[in-house]
Motif scaffolding. Sequence first.
Motif, PDB file in Angstrom:
ATOM      1  N   GLN A   1       1.954   8.374   1.758  1.00  0.00           N
ATOM      2  CA  GLN A   1       1.618   6.963   1.838  1.00  0.00           C
ATOM      3  C   GLN A   1       2.560   6.165   2.741  1.00  0.00           C
ATOM      4  O   GLN A   1       2.346   4.982   2.957  1.00  0.00           O
ATOM      5  N   PHE A   2       3.624   6.773   3.238  1.00  0.00           N
ATOM      6  CA  PHE A   2       4.567   6.122   4.152  1.00  0.00           C
ATOM      7  C   PHE A   2       5.088   4.800   3.586  1.00  0.00           C
ATOM      8  O   PHE A   2       5.169   3.788   4.288  1.00  0.00           O
ATOM      9  N   GLY A   3       5.443   4.821   2.322  1.00  0.00           N
ATOM     10  CA  GLY A   3       6.089   3.673   1.700  1.00  0.00           C
ATOM     11  C   GLY A   3       5.167   2.621   1.135  1.00  0.00           C
ATOM     12  O   GLY A   3       5.618   1.720   0.424  1.00  0.00           O
ATOM     13  N   VAL A   4       3.869   2.694   1.426  1.00  0.00           N
ATOM     14  CA  VAL A   4       2.926   1.658   0.988  1.00  0.00           C
ATOM     15  C   VAL A   4       2.114   2.166  -0.200  1.00  0.00           C
ATOM     16  O   VAL A   4       1.394   3.154  -0.095  1.00  0.00           O
ATOM     17  N   ASP A   5       2.243   1.474  -1.334  1.00  0.00           N
ATOM     18  CA  ASP A   5       1.459   1.831  -2.514  1.00  0.00           C
ATOM     19  C   ASP A   5       0.127   1.088  -2.552  1.00  0.00           C
ATOM     20  O   ASP A   5      -0.894   1.645  -2.957  1.00  0.00           O
ATOM     21  N   VAL A   6       0.139  -0.172  -2.159  1.00  0.00           N
ATOM     22  CA  VAL A   6      -1.071  -1.000  -2.149  1.00  0.00           C
ATOM     23  C   VAL A   6      -1.068  -1.831  -0.874  1.00  0.00           C
ATOM     24  O   VAL A   6      -0.025  -2.372  -0.482  1.00  0.00           O
ATOM     25  N   ALA A   7      -2.222  -1.919  -0.223  1.00  0.00           N
ATOM     26  CA  ALA A   7      -2.381  -2.794   0.949  1.00  0.00           C
ATOM     27  C   ALA A   7      -3.502  -3.779   0.667  1.00  0.00           C
ATOM     28  O   ALA A   7      -4.539  -3.406   0.096  1.00  0.00           O
ATOM     29  N   ALA A   8      -3.299  -5.033   1.041  1.00  0.00           N
ATOM     30  CA  ALA A   8      -4.308  -6.061   0.776  1.00  0.00           C
ATOM     31  C   ALA A   8      -4.232  -7.147   1.827  1.00  0.00           C
ATOM     32  O   ALA A   8      -3.164  -7.408   2.399  1.00  0.00           O
ATOM     33  N   VAL A   9      -5.377  -7.765   2.079  1.00  0.00           N
ATOM     34  CA  VAL A   9      -5.446  -8.890   3.008  1.00  0.00           C
ATOM     35  C   VAL A   9      -5.507 -10.173   2.179  1.00  0.00           C
ATOM     36  O   VAL A   9      -6.338 -10.296   1.271  1.00  0.00           O
TER      37      VAL A   9
END
Length: 255
Positions: free
Chosen positions: A43-51
């Motif tokens: 995941q390269f450090g990202v657990d959740v992505a959101a706009v």
Amino acid sequence: MKLVFREYLASLRERDELDVVLPDLLSELGYNVISRPSTGPRQFGVDVAAVSPAVNGEQQLYLFSIKQGDLTRAEWAAVPQGVRSSIYEIVDAYIPNRVSNQYKGLKVVICLCFGGSVSEAVRDTLKGVIDRESNDRISFQEWNGDYMAGLLAHGVLQHQHVSKGLQSRFQKSIAMLDEPDVSIQHFTALVEGLVKTDNQLPVQRLATLRQMYICLSVLFVWARDQQNLEAPYRASEVVIYEPGSWSKVISKPRL
């Protein structure tokens, strides 16, 4: 109410708890969740992505790195899952390579998210990294337990104008966990009140389901800490039963 949520968040585990609650909270606040936690792929450090919702006509891409409890020196420096490592993975790999073309034009907010607070032993080091890595496109935010508790208290249980009476029912259901019969009566009244709210539109019904799910999750975590799971076990039945059957759950004998 905020204290109830703060203690709840501090007790959540990182995997399958905090990282499950956060996307639902973001959706409730109007964010478009585009990536959720997964096992297997890196995941390269990202657990959740959101706009984010548009503010002054501008949206931002939020990249959440989630850690449980307090941010201590051990959590900061751990390899390879520490917060420091996650920040540099996001900056060096995720942003250049994993952001889709659809969102490449958005400004990026790296959001450090944890259920507790930042240890003073880490604060200056964290500030140094943030100052060094911030630029015109990339900024940082800290979502600690106190901040997220405020979002839950004011975003979830005040959505659709949830009455003070229902909020009081929720608090009493937690306060009376050592008396499961009393606790379940208050929780049932809360669920009945949420369902009776004018929620004919699909988006309103979805919001009600999120409210019930988060309230049930809070009840479970508090009960787990008290090592008495009878009330949340019966409350889970309240949430899935048909409305006409709720009275049966209230009168259900002790396990």
